[in-house]
Design an enzyme around this catalytic site. Structure first.
Site, PDB file in Angstrom:
ATOM      1  N   SER A  83       5.109  -0.377  -4.217  1.00  0.00           N
ATOM      2  CA  SER A  83       4.206   0.227  -3.226  1.00  0.00           C
ATOM      3  C   SER A  83       3.082   0.932  -3.970  1.00  0.00           C
ATOM      4  O   SER A  83       2.962   0.821  -5.179  1.00  0.00           O
ATOM      5  CB  SER A  83       4.972   1.244  -2.379  1.00  0.00           C
ATOM      6  OG  SER A  83       5.227   2.400  -3.150  1.00  0.00           O
ATOM      7  N   HIS A  84       2.304   1.709  -3.207  1.00  0.00           N
ATOM      8  CA  HIS A  84       1.323   2.610  -3.814  1.00  0.00           C
ATOM      9  C   HIS A  84       1.788   4.058  -3.718  1.00  0.00           C
ATOM     10  O   HIS A  84       0.995   4.980  -3.846  1.00  0.00           O
ATOM     11  CB  HIS A  84      -0.053   2.450  -3.155  1.00  0.00           C
ATOM     12  CG  HIS A  84      -0.697   1.126  -3.438  1.00  0.00           C
ATOM     13  ND1 HIS A  84      -1.958   0.816  -2.994  1.00  0.00           N
ATOM     14  CD2 HIS A  84      -0.267   0.037  -4.113  1.00  0.00           C
ATOM     15  CE1 HIS A  84      -2.270  -0.412  -3.368  1.00  0.00           C
ATOM     16  NE2 HIS A  84      -1.259  -0.902  -4.050  1.00  0.00           N
ATOM     17  N   GLY A  85       3.075   4.268  -3.447  1.00  0.00           N
ATOM     18  CA  GLY A  85       3.642   5.598  -3.473  1.00  0.00           C
ATOM     19  C   GLY A  85       3.520   6.351  -2.162  1.00  0.00           C
ATOM     20  O   GLY A  85       3.234   5.790  -1.108  1.00  0.00           O
ATOM     21  N   ASP A 145       0.872  -1.178   0.000  1.00  0.00           N
ATOM     22  CA  ASP A 145       0.000   0.000   0.000  1.00  0.00           C
ATOM     23  C   ASP A 145       0.909   1.228   0.000  1.00  0.00           C
ATOM     24  O   ASP A 145       2.055   1.151  -0.433  1.00  0.00           O
ATOM     25  CB  ASP A 145      -0.950  -0.031   1.205  1.00  0.00           C
ATOM     26  CG  ASP A 145      -2.289   0.669   0.915  1.00  0.00           C
ATOM     27  OD1 ASP A 145      -2.244   1.824   0.448  1.00  0.00           O
ATOM     28  OD2 ASP A 145      -3.346   0.073   1.141  1.00  0.00           O
TER      29      ASP A 145
END
Length: 291
Positions: free
Chosen positions: A130-132, A108
């Site tokens: 990841s999701h940044g 995430d």
């Protein structure tokens, strides 16, 4: 003995049917359920976490709520890219924060910034898969959110679903302002630069007129490559409350594979370019009188 590795042993939690995760044949299970956070720090001041490693938390790895004067330095966080809700570091109603010199790989956001946060300095972070790095999501269930003075500098994001992102739900209120993203290298990142004021997890959220206002965001010296499955820049701003004073300088993003550029997406976004961007973004609107 001092503990230098916090192992959340999250796999059994991720496999629970109430977690949002991919099931057999690509199906998605419903979710979420109330999984534990590996380390949560609540209503504390002068907190420092240095040199620790975290892995495989059931949910967030490190979470700060209602804290002041926080330093996170030289930590590593590791969880599979497919693990649900395993944010690296999450802060909520927390201020005067330094997050630095850390390596985060998870399923995430590697760093997520919730409502009520201000004076947050993030630097020298390596993030991905990841999701940044995300501000939000903000304004869920028509809530009010205020976030200001956030800087993210000298960092690398690679093989991630998002780069630097601001995400808000329709129907919220409040303000996100004085945000700086500077000196960031993107490597094969979808949505490298993203503002999403239509954040919705069910695909059928109703349009609402109220919104968390977004203003004064600087993107400077952001370079690297993007995954062609998504536009490199996405400014999706509220119909009722446009994003204002977005500033771009020295933004150069090239396709990770192939030659064709994907066009940026821009909706109701006002701002300026100090330099020509790659790919060109020629539909930022000039500021209206009164903004």
């Amino acid at each position: 003995a001092l503990v230098d590795l916090v192992n959340g042993r999250g796999q059994k939690w991720w496999d629970l049917p109430c977690k949002p995760h991919k099931g057999v044949n690509g199906t998605t299970q419903p979710g979420p359920c109330d999984s534990p956070v590996a380390v949560r720090i609540f209503q504390s001041s002068k907190v420092k976490i240095k040199g620790l490693a975290f892995k495989n938390s059931a949910q967030f790895h490190v979470r700060f709520d209602n804290c002041d004067d926080v330093v996170v330095d030289s930590v590593t966080i590791n969880a599979p890219a497919s693990s649900p809700n395993t944010d690296g570091i999450h802060i909520e109603n927390t201020h005067n924060v330094q997050i630095r010199n850390s390596v985060i790989s998870n399923g995430d956001d590697c760093v997520s910034i919730g409502a009520g946060c201000f004076n947050v300095d993030i630097k020298n972070i390596t993030c991905g898969p990841s999701h940044g790095i995300s501000i939000g999501s903000l304004g869920v269930h028509n809530s009010s959110a205020w976030v200001s003075n956030i800087t993210v500098t000298n960092s690398t994001i690679w093989n991630s679903d998002n780069g630097v992102r601001i995400k808000t739900w329709q129907g919220g209120s409040g303000l996100v302002s004085r945000i700086v993203f500077r000196n960031i290298l993107m490597v094969n990142v979808r949505n490298a630069i993203m503002i999403d004021q239509y954040y919705c997890q069910t695909k059928n959220c109703a349009n609402q007129t109220s919104a968390v206002i977004i203003s004064d965001v600087l993107y400077a010296n952001i370079k690297g490559s993007y995954d062609l499955r998504s536009p490199p820049m996405h400014f999706g701003c509220s119909d009722s409350f446009p994003c204002t004073n977005l500033r771009l300088e020295d933004v150069d993003l090239f396709p990770y594979k192939g030659q064709l550029f994907e066009n940026p997406f821009c909706w109701n976004a006002y701002g300026s370019m100090q330099t020509v961007t790659v790919p060109p973004i020629n539909f930022l609107l000039e500021a209206l009188p009164g903004y």
